[in-house]
Design a protein around this motif. Structure first.
Motif, PDB file in Angstrom:
ATOM      1  N   PRO A  77       0.791  -1.224   0.000  1.00 41.52           N
ATOM      2  CA  PRO A  77       0.000   0.000   0.000  1.00 41.52           C
ATOM      3  C   PRO A  77       0.829   1.284   0.000  1.00 41.52           C
ATOM      4  N   TRP A  78       2.153   1.158  -0.014  1.00 41.37           N
ATOM      5  CA  TRP A  78       3.027   2.334   0.120  1.00 41.37           C
ATOM      6  C   TRP A  78       2.929   3.263  -1.076  1.00 41.37           C
ATOM      7  N   ARG A  79       2.779   2.689  -2.271  1.00 45.47           N
ATOM      8  CA  ARG A  79       2.745   3.506  -3.482  1.00 45.47           C
ATOM      9  C   ARG A  79       1.617   4.527  -3.455  1.00 45.47           C
ATOM     10  N   SER A  80       0.445   4.129  -2.981  1.00 48.96           N
ATOM     11  CA  SER A  80      -0.698   5.039  -2.993  1.00 48.96           C
ATOM     12  C   SER A  80      -1.005   5.648  -1.620  1.00 48.96           C
ATOM     13  N   ALA A  81      -0.153   5.399  -0.655  1.00 45.05           N
ATOM     14  CA  ALA A  81      -0.384   5.946   0.689  1.00 45.05           C
ATOM     15  C   ALA A  81      -0.231   7.464   0.677  1.00 45.05           C
ATOM     16  N   PRO A  82      -1.045   8.154   1.453  1.00 33.94           N
ATOM     17  CA  PRO A  82      -0.997   9.617   1.481  1.00 33.94           C
ATOM     18  C   PRO A  82       0.083  10.163   2.434  1.00 33.94           C
ATOM     19  N   PHE A  83       1.338   9.786   2.189  1.00 33.04           N
ATOM     20  CA  PHE A  83       2.432  10.229   3.067  1.00 33.04           C
ATOM     21  C   PHE A  83       2.610  11.738   3.048  1.00 33.04           C
ATOM     22  N   ASP A  84       2.216  12.393   1.949  1.00 36.52           N
ATOM     23  CA  ASP A  84       2.337  13.856   1.900  1.00 36.52           C
ATOM     24  C   ASP A  84       1.365  14.521   2.877  1.00 36.52           C
ATOM     25  N   GLN A  85       0.241  13.875   3.153  1.00 37.38           N
ATOM     26  CA  GLN A  85      -0.739  14.405   4.119  1.00 37.38           C
ATOM     27  C   GLN A  85      -0.485  13.891   5.529  1.00 37.38           C
ATOM     28  N   ASP A  86       0.081  12.685   5.642  1.00 36.02           N
ATOM     29  CA  ASP A  86       0.358  12.074   6.940  1.00 36.02           C
ATOM     30  C   ASP A  86       1.668  11.299   6.843  1.00 36.02           C
ATOM     31  N   PRO A  87       2.785  11.924   7.227  1.00 36.38           N
ATOM     32  CA  PRO A  87       4.087  11.255   7.126  1.00 36.38           C
ATOM     33  C   PRO A  87       4.174   9.952   7.920  1.00 36.38           C
ATOM     34  N   ASP A  88       3.316   9.784   8.921  1.00 33.25           N
ATOM     35  CA  ASP A  88       3.284   8.557   9.720  1.00 33.25           C
ATOM     36  C   ASP A  88       2.061   7.707   9.379  1.00 33.25           C
ATOM     37  N   TRP A  89       1.659   7.753   8.129  1.00 32.33           N
ATOM     38  CA  TRP A  89       0.456   7.051   7.689  1.00 32.33           C
ATOM     39  C   TRP A  89       0.472   5.582   8.078  1.00 32.33           C
ATOM     40  N   GLU A  90       1.611   4.916   7.912  1.00 30.14           N
ATOM     41  CA  GLU A  90       1.659   3.486   8.200  1.00 30.14           C
ATOM     42  C   GLU A  90       1.373   3.212   9.672  1.00 30.14           C
ATOM     43  N   ILE A  91       1.815   4.084  10.534  1.00 30.80           N
ATOM     44  CA  ILE A  91       1.571   3.912  11.966  1.00 30.80           C
ATOM     45  C   ILE A  91       0.109   4.174  12.295  1.00 30.80           C
ATOM     46  N   HIS A  92      -0.445   5.232  11.723  1.00 30.76           N
ATOM     47  CA  HIS A  92      -1.841   5.591  12.012  1.00 30.76           C
ATOM     48  C   HIS A  92      -2.839   4.637  11.349  1.00 30.76           C
ATOM     49  N   SER A  93      -2.580   4.244  10.119  1.00 32.21           N
ATOM     50  CA  SER A  93      -3.540   3.414   9.387  1.00 32.21           C
ATOM     51  C   SER A  93      -3.577   1.972   9.873  1.00 32.21           C
ATOM     52  N   ALA A  94      -2.579   1.543  10.625  1.00 34.58           N
ATOM     53  CA  ALA A  94      -2.550   0.165  11.114  1.00 34.58           C
ATOM     54  C   ALA A  94      -3.729  -0.154  12.023  1.00 34.58           C
ATOM     55  N   ALA A  95      -4.330   0.853  12.614  1.00 35.85           N
ATOM     56  CA  ALA A  95      -5.496   0.630  13.485  1.00 35.85           C
ATOM     57  C   ALA A  95      -6.661   0.016  12.717  1.00 35.85           C
ATOM     58  N   ASP A  96      -6.654   0.175  11.394  1.00 34.52           N
ATOM     59  CA  ASP A  96      -7.723  -0.378  10.556  1.00 34.52           C
ATOM     60  C   ASP A  96      -7.418  -1.785  10.055  1.00 34.52           C
TER      61      ASP A  96
END
Length: 171
Positions: A77-96
């Motif tokens: 999912p890294w290619r389409s992850a919104p890292f520009d909006q949330d640099p810690d997206w992987e940490i935050h999105s793991a809750a889902d």
């Protein structure tokens, strides 16, 4: 790999065994948690969760072995992850994500890293993409960095697991 790394192995084998030793420890942590526990912030003053750390480790496997070393586009999912909006997206999105989804994501990332490194003959091979001011790091450096990164986050997982265990209802 269940045993401690071979004390007589050569350099490359030692690097691979130590990294796999820590990867296995990360996966064992997932054996101990429910989906809810993996998503719960159990320590004050940190956003880290068990799931967030595992997903972060999957992302750095992709970053260093695919993106930096080979300069290939990141996997999903890294290619389409919104890292520009949330640099810690992987940490935050793991809750889902469920524990099994996190396990599969991490295992796939580690397997991809192993496939990539198996094609590279020398530890002196240089990454295609620059890091740290444009420097082209060696495969040896990437292994050492990933051992450091994975071991460091295993320590975080140990602390989080202590807190998870304490938060469980007493029987």
């Amino acid at each position: 790999m269940n045993a401690y790394p071979d004390v007589t192995a050569g350099e490359r084998q030692s690097l691979e065994q130590f990294l796999d030793f820590h990867r296995t420890g990360v996966l064992r942590t997932l054996d101990e948690v429910t989906d809810a526990e993996a998503a719960t912030r159990v320590l004050p003053a940190t956003e880290l969760t068990v799931g967030g750390i595992v997903k972060h480790l999957a992302s750095v496997e992709d970053l260093w072995f695919s993106h930096k070393l080979l300069d290939v586009p990141s996997a999903e999912p890294w290619r389409s992850a919104p890292f520009d909006q949330d640099p810690d997206w992987e940490i935050h999105s793991a809750a889902d994500d469920t524990v099994e989804e996190l396990r599969a994501l991490y295992q796939l990332a580690c397997e991809a890293s192993r496939r990539i490194t198996a094609r590279i003959g020398s530890l002196d091979a240089r990454a295609v993409r620059g890091s740290f001011g444009g420097q082209l790091v060696s495969l040896r450096w990437i292994y050492l960095h990933m051992i450091e990164e994975t071991a460091q986050h295993r320590g975080h997982l140990d602390l989080l697991m202590d807190a998870v265990r304490q938060a469980r209802p007493r029987r």
